[in-house]
Design a protein around this motif. Structure first.
Motif, PDB file in Angstrom:
ATOM      1  N   ARG A 135       0.748  -1.295  -0.228  1.00  0.00           N
ATOM      2  CA  ARG A 135      -0.008   0.071  -0.003  1.00  0.00           C
ATOM      3  C   ARG A 135       0.847   1.250  -0.060  1.00  0.00           C
ATOM      4  O   ARG A 135       0.281   2.442  -0.564  1.00  0.00           O
ATOM      5  N   SER A 136       1.790   1.285   0.668  1.00  0.00           N
ATOM      6  CA  SER A 136       2.583   2.533   0.739  1.00  0.00           C
ATOM      7  C   SER A 136       4.129   2.348   0.527  1.00  0.00           C
ATOM      8  O   SER A 136       4.805   3.532   0.332  1.00  0.00           O
ATOM      9  N   ILE A 137       4.671   1.372   0.640  1.00  0.00           N
ATOM     10  CA  ILE A 137       6.133   1.285   0.272  1.00  0.00           C
ATOM     11  C   ILE A 137       6.671   2.007  -1.072  1.00  0.00           C
ATOM     12  O   ILE A 137       5.746   1.508  -2.050  1.00  0.00           O
ATOM     13  N   ARG A 138       7.496   2.581  -1.077  1.00  0.00           N
ATOM     14  CA  ARG A 138       8.185   3.167  -2.530  1.00  0.00           C
ATOM     15  C   ARG A 138       8.641   1.938  -3.084  1.00  0.00           C
ATOM     16  O   ARG A 138       9.314   0.885  -2.540  1.00  0.00           O
ATOM     17  N   VAL A 139       8.473   1.417  -4.520  1.00  0.00           N
ATOM     18  CA  VAL A 139       8.887   0.566  -5.338  1.00  0.00           C
ATOM     19  C   VAL A 139       9.981   1.237  -6.289  1.00  0.00           C
ATOM     20  O   VAL A 139       9.643   2.007  -7.070  1.00  0.00           O
ATOM     21  N   GLY A 140      10.921   0.512  -6.495  1.00  0.00           N
ATOM     22  CA  GLY A 140      11.990   1.031  -7.377  1.00  0.00           C
ATOM     23  C   GLY A 140      12.391  -0.130  -8.237  1.00  0.00           C
ATOM     24  O   GLY A 140      12.466  -1.373  -7.897  1.00  0.00           O
ATOM     25  N   SER A 141      13.181   0.183  -9.379  1.00  0.00           N
ATOM     26  CA  SER A 141      13.768  -0.707 -10.123  1.00  0.00           C
ATOM     27  C   SER A 141      15.320  -0.484  -9.878  1.00  0.00           C
ATOM     28  O   SER A 141      15.656   0.745 -10.067  1.00  0.00           O
ATOM     29  N   GLY A 142      16.084  -1.536  -9.678  1.00  0.00           N
ATOM     30  CA  GLY A 142      17.461  -1.192  -9.219  1.00  0.00           C
ATOM     31  C   GLY A 142      18.315  -2.192 -10.458  1.00  0.00           C
ATOM     32  O   GLY A 142      18.962  -2.930  -9.923  1.00  0.00           O
ATOM     33  N   GLY A 143      18.138  -2.190 -11.695  1.00  0.00           N
ATOM     34  CA  GLY A 143      17.349  -1.050 -12.401  1.00  0.00           C
ATOM     35  C   GLY A 143      17.057  -1.598 -13.517  1.00  0.00           C
ATOM     36  O   GLY A 143      17.324  -2.776 -14.038  1.00  0.00           O
ATOM     37  N   VAL A 144      16.271  -0.772 -14.683  1.00  0.00           N
ATOM     38  CA  VAL A 144      16.090  -1.067 -15.970  1.00  0.00           C
ATOM     39  C   VAL A 144      17.152  -0.697 -16.505  1.00  0.00           C
ATOM     40  O   VAL A 144      17.636   0.363 -16.635  1.00  0.00           O
ATOM     41  N   MET A 145      17.947  -1.600 -17.290  1.00  0.00           N
ATOM     42  CA  MET A 145      19.110  -1.418 -18.196  1.00  0.00           C
ATOM     43  C   MET A 145      18.538  -0.870 -19.430  1.00  0.00           C
ATOM     44  O   MET A 145      18.055  -1.641 -20.354  1.00  0.00           O
ATOM     45  N   LEU A 146      18.811   0.394 -19.559  1.00  0.00           N
ATOM     46  CA  LEU A 146      18.446   1.348 -20.928  1.00  0.00           C
ATOM     47  C   LEU A 146      19.249   0.594 -22.205  1.00  0.00           C
ATOM     48  O   LEU A 146      18.365   0.896 -23.149  1.00  0.00           O
ATOM     49  N   PRO A 147      20.356  -0.051 -22.257  1.00  0.00           N
ATOM     50  CA  PRO A 147      20.556  -0.453 -23.403  1.00  0.00           C
ATOM     51  C   PRO A 147      19.656  -1.380 -24.101  1.00  0.00           C
ATOM     52  O   PRO A 147      19.731  -1.747 -25.533  1.00  0.00           O
ATOM     53  N   ASN A 148      19.025  -2.174 -23.148  1.00  0.00           N
ATOM     54  CA  ASN A 148      17.951  -3.183 -23.420  1.00  0.00           C
ATOM     55  C   ASN A 148      16.750  -2.561 -23.850  1.00  0.00           C
ATOM     56  O   ASN A 148      15.763  -3.655 -24.245  1.00  0.00           O
ATOM     57  N   HIS A 149      16.335  -1.459 -23.764  1.00  0.00           N
ATOM     58  CA  HIS A 149      14.952  -0.903 -23.998  1.00  0.00           C
ATOM     59  C   HIS A 149      15.049   0.433 -24.569  1.00  0.00           C
ATOM     60  O   HIS A 149      15.873   1.057 -24.634  1.00  0.00           O
ATOM     61  N   ARG A 150      13.772   0.622 -25.314  1.00  0.00           N
ATOM     62  CA  ARG A 150      13.636   2.163 -25.734  1.00  0.00           C
ATOM     63  C   ARG A 150      13.131   2.978 -24.654  1.00  0.00           C
ATOM     64  O   ARG A 150      12.130   2.489 -23.972  1.00  0.00           O
ATOM     65  N   PRO A 151      13.670   4.284 -24.566  1.00  0.00           N
ATOM     66  CA  PRO A 151      13.456   5.050 -23.609  1.00  0.00           C
ATOM     67  C   PRO A 151      11.746   5.353 -23.698  1.00  0.00           C
ATOM     68  O   PRO A 151      11.343   5.629 -22.428  1.00  0.00           O
ATOM     69  N   LEU A 152      11.130   5.274 -24.613  1.00  0.00           N
ATOM     70  CA  LEU A 152       9.742   5.562 -24.618  1.00  0.00           C
ATOM     71  C   LEU A 152       9.038   4.580 -23.858  1.00  0.00           C
ATOM     72  O   LEU A 152       8.049   4.730 -23.076  1.00  0.00           O
ATOM     73  N   VAL A 153       9.313   3.377 -24.272  1.00  0.00           N
ATOM     74  CA  VAL A 153       8.714   2.370 -23.528  1.00  0.00           C
ATOM     75  C   VAL A 153       8.955   2.134 -22.095  1.00  0.00           C
ATOM     76  O   VAL A 153       8.113   1.869 -21.327  1.00  0.00           O
TER      77      VAL A 153
END
Length: 160
Positions: A65-83
């Motif tokens: 319900r309240s905890i912050r959720v983070g990606s540690g991390g999304v590897m940008l070379p593998n993904h398009r910035p828009l997506v």
């Protein structure tokens, strides 16, 4: 305090079981008063079940319900910035301002993984440009308006 969970597969446990355990650890972390629960991106790593941080962050956010959720991390070379921006904009639209978008530039665990992901190099200048592109999409400053559109609530972008 924050917790990084890689969805480690324990001996005798299935990959699905490891993912369910990640969600359960997030519930426990929230109950214990942790500030943030990070999920990671690992492709083809023996013993690690997490390959899609946005999907796993969705499951964690839906179970807490309240905890912050983070990606540690999304590897940008593998993904398009828009997506990447769209995925985290959807998370924010559904669950509010609980998300930290950690972005990295790792190419992958092994050469076969890098080939499967379609990226064999990641120059630092390309990483910096991709981070800026994600920020532009999230803040509505890009050439196109992504959906869901910027509504004043964006995930915090953190290069890692």
């Amino acid at each position: 305090m924050s917790l990084l969970d890689r969805s480690r597969i324990r001996q005798g446990e299935s990959d699905a079981g490891a993912l369910h355990q990640t969600v359960e650890r997030a519930r426990h972390a929230e109950a214990a008063g942790y500030h943030r629960f990070w999920v990671s991106e690992h492709h083809g790593v023996p013993g690690v079940a997490s390959g899609t941080p946005a999907l796993l962050a969705q499951a964690v956010a839906a179970a807490t319900r309240s905890i912050r959720v983070g990606s540690g991390g999304v590897m940008l070379p593998n993904h398009r910035p828009l997506v990447v921006a769209e995925e985290f904009a959807v998370l924010t639209a559904l669950h509010g301002q609980r998300f930290d978008l950690g972005l990295g530039r790792s190419l992958g665990f092994t050469e076969p993984v890098r080939r499967a992901l379609g990226t064999m190099s990641a120059p630092p200048k390309d990483f910096a440009s991709a981070i800026e592109a994600v920020r532009e999409y999230l803040t509505g400053r890009a050439d196109i308006t992504m959906r869901p559109a910027h509504n004043g609530h964006i995930p915090r972008v953190v290069p890692i």
